[in-house]
Motif scaffolding. Structure first.
Motif, PDB file in Angstrom:
ATOM      1  N   SER A 100     -21.696  57.484 -37.125  1.00 22.75           N
ATOM      2  CA  SER A 100     -20.550  57.950 -36.345  1.00 22.75           C
ATOM      3  C   SER A 100     -20.893  57.941 -34.863  1.00 22.75           C
ATOM      4  N   SER A 101     -19.953  57.449 -34.051  1.00 19.61           N
ATOM      5  CA  SER A 101     -20.200  57.346 -32.615  1.00 19.61           C
ATOM      6  C   SER A 101     -18.901  57.529 -31.850  1.00 19.61           C
TER       7      SER A 101
ATOM      8  N   GLU B  29     -16.297  46.737 -38.748  1.00 17.42           N
ATOM      9  CA  GLU B  29     -14.919  46.359 -39.017  1.00 17.42           C
ATOM     10  C   GLU B  29     -14.722  46.302 -40.528  1.00 17.42           C
TER      11      GLU B  29
ATOM     12  N   HIS C  40     -23.610  45.113 -44.185  1.00 18.27           N
ATOM     13  CA  HIS C  40     -22.898  44.677 -42.989  1.00 18.27           C
ATOM     14  C   HIS C  40     -23.002  43.159 -42.937  1.00 18.27           C
TER      15      HIS C  40
ATOM     16  N   ARG D  73     -20.551  52.666 -36.539  1.00 22.83           N
ATOM     17  CA  ARG D  73     -21.405  51.562 -36.124  1.00 22.83           C
ATOM     18  C   ARG D  73     -22.490  51.313 -37.162  1.00 22.83           C
ATOM     19  N   CYS D  74     -23.037  50.116 -37.105  1.00 19.50           N
ATOM     20  CA  CYS D  74     -24.076  49.694 -38.042  1.00 19.50           C
ATOM     21  C   CYS D  74     -25.394  50.380 -37.701  1.00 19.50           C
TER      22      CYS D  74
ATOM     23  N   GLU E 226     -23.761  47.429 -33.961  1.00 22.16           N
ATOM     24  CA  GLU E 226     -22.434  46.902 -33.655  1.00 22.16           C
ATOM     25  C   GLU E 226     -21.348  47.711 -34.367  1.00 22.16           C
ATOM     26  N   LEU E 227     -20.140  47.644 -33.793  1.00 22.08           N
ATOM     27  CA  LEU E 227     -18.992  48.333 -34.363  1.00 22.08           C
ATOM     28  C   LEU E 227     -18.672  47.746 -35.737  1.00 22.08           C
TER      29      LEU E 227
ATOM     30  N   ASP F   6     -15.778  56.355 -34.032  1.00 23.94           N
ATOM     31  CA  ASP F   6     -15.991  55.009 -34.543  1.00 23.94           C
ATOM     32  C   ASP F   6     -17.156  55.019 -35.521  1.00 23.94           C
TER      33      ASP F   6
ATOM     34  N   ARG G 281     -12.460  54.021 -43.292  1.00 19.82           N
ATOM     35  CA  ARG G 281     -13.521  54.782 -42.621  1.00 19.82           C
ATOM     36  C   ARG G 281     -13.779  56.113 -43.330  1.00 19.82           C
TER      37      ARG G 281
ATOM     38  N   SER H  12     -15.936  56.481 -29.542  1.00 21.57           N
ATOM     39  CA  SER H  12     -15.248  55.208 -29.341  1.00 21.57           C
ATOM     40  C   SER H  12     -15.278  54.751 -27.886  1.00 21.57           C
TER      41      SER H  12
ATOM     42  N   ALA I  79     -19.862  54.908 -27.114  1.00 12.28           N
ATOM     43  CA  ALA I  79     -20.646  54.359 -28.231  1.00 12.28           C
ATOM     44  C   ALA I  79     -21.894  55.171 -28.558  1.00 12.28           C
TER      45      ALA I  79
END
Length: 280
Positions: A99-100, A273, A88, A264-265, A270-271, A262, A63, A102, A105
């Motif tokens: 950035s969001s 990974e 993605h 996100r896209c 979406e989160l 977190d 990250r 967790s 969201a």
């Protein structure tokens, strides 16, 4: 680290990709092994050869690398000069990491975060003294290395500089405030502040004429670094905080919960990974 995430494992491949002197590369790889980011695995016994593989600690750094890359994209004066794009795999689009919070969201706004002392405040291990002069980014710059990447090296790759930036993020603006918070020698603090002004990450503003006194404010370029600064804090809280916990607690004012950043896209929301994103 970037090349390791792109699948490079062997010394010769790192050297070919990065183009830095072998002695410098050896020191960097040894340091990453000693720090727990890489582990050596033998792939040939005669002659003996090893691969450098990311540990769980190293893999968890993804990250930080993504948000560093995103900062480069945001502040590159020539967008055509950037060599990488981020895909993605879940939605199939070229994206940017967002950035969001967790918990809720919601996209991150720095003003929406409050900070307070954590259970580990004051228990952070003391940094060992350096036995050699501070490394200048230009002295190990790879052929064709991006200018903004060199700025990142200067702003986070030094013992004191990210701590000075962290103080300014938290609201300490004046020389004596930063000095008191960090217990940093004044001459070192002066050097780091001058460097950050030169990198246009902070600006110097006179608030008193007699005697002359300045305060230091984040520029828009410096403020944008908070995305990877927060990821670096998240990584450090997991891997470097002592048994008592992190030295600082952050709360997201919008939802009232402890804040962890977190990613996100930017397309599907979406989160993200680690296994589902690809730099190309």
């Amino acid at each position: 680290m970037r090349e390791a995430f792109r699948g490079v494992r062997r010394f010769s491949d790192f050297h070919e990709r990065l183009g830095i002197p072998k002695a410098v590369l050896t020191k960097r790889l040894n340091y990453l092994v000693e720090s727990g980011m890489f582990v050596l695995e033998e792939y040939q016994s005669v002659p003996q050869r090893y691969e450098y593989r990311l540990t769980e600690m190293g893999l968890d750094f993804w990250r930080v690398l993504l948000t560093m890359w995103d900062w480069e994209v945001s502040w590159d004066p020539d967008p055509n000069d950037m060599r990488f794009r981020l895909e993605h795999l879940d939605c199939g689009h070229v994206i940017r990491p967002v950035s969001s919070c967790s918990h809720c969201a919601q996209p991150l706004q720095l003003a929406d975060i409050s900070r307070g002392p954590g259970p580990g405040q004051g228990t952070e291990p003391m940094l060992p003294p350096r036995s050699r002069r501070r490394m200048n980014a230009s002295s190990v710059k790879s052929p064709g290395e991006h200018a903004l990447r060199s700025q990142i090296i200067q702003s986070v790759g030094d013992r004191w500089t990210p701590m000075v930036m962290g103080c300014i993020f938290r609201g300490s603006r004046r020389f004596n405030e930063i000095e008191a918070e960090l217990y940093i020698p004044p001459y070192i603090l002066g050097q780091r502040l001058d460097e950050l002004v030169g990198l246009e990450l902070i600006e110097r503003r006179r608030y008193q004429d007699s005697p002359p006194r300045d305060e230091y404010l984040l520029t828009a370029k410096g403020l944008a670094q908070h995305h990877y600064t927060l990821q670096l804090m998240r990584w450090g809280d997991r891997w470097l905080a002592g048994d008592k916990g992190p030295p600082q607690i952050m709360v997201h004012k919008m939802c009232g919960h402890a804040f962890h950043a977190d990613l996100r896209c930017s397309h599907c929301g979406e989160l993200l990974e680690r296994e589902r994103v690809k730099l190309f």
